[in-house]
Design an enzyme around this catalytic site. Structure first.
Site, short mmCIF file in Angstrom:
data_model
loop_
_atom_site.label_atom_id
_atom_site.label_comp_id
_atom_site.label_asym_id
_atom_site.label_seq_id
_atom_site.Cartn_x
_atom_site.Cartn_y
_atom_site.Cartn_z
N LYS A 45 31.07 45.35 38.21
CA LYS A 45 32.40 45.02 37.67
C LYS A 45 32.95 46.07 36.70
O LYS A 45 33.80 45.77 35.86
CB LYS A 45 32.44 43.63 36.98
CG LYS A 45 31.76 42.51 37.71
CD LYS A 45 31.96 42.48 39.19
CE LYS A 45 33.30 42.01 39.65
NZ LYS A 45 33.34 41.96 41.15
N HIS A 101 24.13 50.09 41.87
CA HIS A 101 24.24 49.29 40.65
C HIS A 101 22.94 49.38 39.85
O HIS A 101 22.79 48.67 38.85
CB HIS A 101 24.48 47.81 40.98
CG HIS A 101 25.90 47.47 41.36
ND1 HIS A 101 26.99 48.07 40.80
CD2 HIS A 101 26.40 46.55 42.22
CE1 HIS A 101 28.09 47.55 41.30
NE2 HIS A 101 27.76 46.63 42.18
N SER A 131 35.29 39.85 34.09
CA SER A 131 35.43 40.07 35.53
C SER A 131 34.28 39.40 36.27
O SER A 131 34.47 38.74 37.30
CB SER A 131 35.45 41.59 35.79
OG SER A 131 35.59 41.85 37.16
S1 PPS Z 1 31.64 45.25 42.04
O1 PPS Z 1 31.57 43.86 42.55
O2 PPS Z 1 30.57 45.52 41.08
O3 PPS Z 1 31.68 46.23 43.11
O4 PPS Z 1 33.00 45.29 41.23
P1 PPS Z 1 33.72 46.61 40.69
O5 PPS Z 1 34.48 47.22 41.80
O6 PPS Z 1 32.77 47.46 39.94
O7 PPS Z 1 34.73 45.99 39.63
C1 PPS Z 1 35.76 45.11 40.01
C2 PPS Z 1 36.81 45.20 38.93
O8 PPS Z 1 37.51 46.46 39.08
C3 PPS Z 1 38.91 46.19 39.23
N1 PPS Z 1 39.56 47.22 40.04
C4 PPS Z 1 40.59 47.94 39.58
N2 PPS Z 1 41.20 47.95 38.37
C5 PPS Z 1 42.27 48.80 38.22
N3 PPS Z 1 42.72 49.60 39.21
C6 PPS Z 1 42.14 49.62 40.42
N4 PPS Z 1 42.63 50.41 41.38
C7 PPS Z 1 41.01 48.77 40.64
N5 PPS Z 1 40.20 48.53 41.70
C8 PPS Z 1 39.33 47.58 41.30
C9 PPS Z 1 38.92 44.81 39.89
O9 PPS Z 1 40.18 44.21 39.85
C10 PPS Z 1 37.85 44.11 39.06
O10 PPS Z 1 38.29 43.86 37.73
P2 PPS Z 1 39.01 42.50 37.26
O11 PPS Z 1 39.03 42.58 35.76
O12 PPS Z 1 38.17 41.35 37.74
O13 PPS Z 1 40.38 42.52 37.85
#
Ligand code: PPS
Length: 287
Positions: A45, A101, A131
């Protein structure tokens, strides 16, 4: 369902057994890296999916073919998960791109011999928790039948899936061979995505013209990535990840913890954060 039902223990941390099997973990341990491999390392996340969009675009000089045709877990597969076992990784053309991860001290022996480039993405742990709390609620493979305060306790004690955020960040910050590691924060990417893309392109020794950087940054904006069916997890069956309830690309903002944590939870979080991070010299973008 509880940890006993859904998780396996590996090197002292919980991992969801739906995606981690004894076979995939053995393959992971025996994985042979190449010097031109690129690894995206994150605590869950923290911005993994975002980086799984940016890095292939940087590597391809802005060509969107792979991000439009391959799901993120196929274009930048997690090294440790069993779905990756079916991919013919040794036949992939260079540079191969992977995600993990796992903690720094869990990397396979070949990683420490070959020293491939790593992009380590960090995010304010309060937003990571927020998140993660929402994400747990939409999946069937993560423990989610507990209250927010119970989950916060587990998260802060390092008993959530993938272990302690504090250990993860400190472990990767203490990596030897720092010239092979680029550290970047989710918050920096939110503040200036073009600058972040430029930094990534320089680190990967893939110089890009300003107009290409701009196009990549635009494509990787939250609102645009949300429309990409190869990156928004819409291809995952509802029985595993219930996006009817909530989108995987949920809010994509900094500071959403303020909408979730109570004053008492913030106080507890801050006290533990200050204690665990007191010896860390790194200046985090969220401090
Ligand atoms: S995972 O399950 O570990 O692969 O998740 P991960 O991709 O690391 O994290 C998911 C959060 O990243 C946000 N996200 C983004 N934020 C801003 N801009 C872009 N382009 C973007 N892409 C992914 C996603 O919405 C999750 O955060 P939250 O706070 O839940 O919205």
């Amino acid at each position: 369902m509880t940890e006993a039902d859904l998780y396996i223990q590996y090197k002292g941390i919980y991992l969801p057994s739906l995606v981690h099997t004894a076979y995939s973990l053995k393959q992971y341990e025996e994985f042979i890296f190449r010097p031109d491999d690129i690894i995206i390392a994150t605590y869950p996340k923290s911005g993994t999916t975002w980086m799984q969009e940016i890095v292939p675009l940087v590597v391809s000089g802005g060509d969107p073919e792979s991000v439009e045709s391959l799901p993120n877990w196929d274009r930048v597969p997690w090294l440790e998960i069993h779905q990756t076992s079916d991919l013919a990784l040794s036949k992939r053309p260079p540079p191969r791109m992977f995600a993990t991860h796992f903690h720094h001290n869990m990397m396979p022996p070949s990683f420490f011999e070959v020293k491939p480039k790593v992009i380590y993405v960090m995010r304010n742990p309060k937003d990571v928790f927020t998140s993660s709390f929402h994400f747990n609620g939409m999946t069937t493979f993560l423990v989610n039948e507990m209250s927010q305060s119970e989950y916060l306790k587990k998260f802060l004690e390092g008993k959530a899936a993938y272990g302690s955020w504090f250990d993860h960040v400190k472990g990767w910050l203490n990596a030897e061979d720092k010239e092979n590691v680029m550290y970047i924060a989710y918050e920096e990417m939110i503040t200036d995505l073009k600058d972040s893309v430029s930094r990534i392109s320089r680190f990967l020794e893939k110089p890009l013209d300003a107009d290409i950087v701009e196009k990549i940054a635009d494509r990787c904006l939250f609102k645009n990535m949300k429309q990409n069916n190869m990156s928004n997890y819409s291809a995952v069956p509802e029985e595993f990840m219930g996006q009817a309830k909530l989108d995987f690309l949920r809010k994509g903002i900094v500071g959403d913890w303020k909408n979730l944590l109570t004053d008492a939870e913030v106080e507890l979080f801050d006290a533990i954060y200050q204690n665990k991070m007191k010896d860390v010299k790194y200046e985090f973008a969220w401090d």
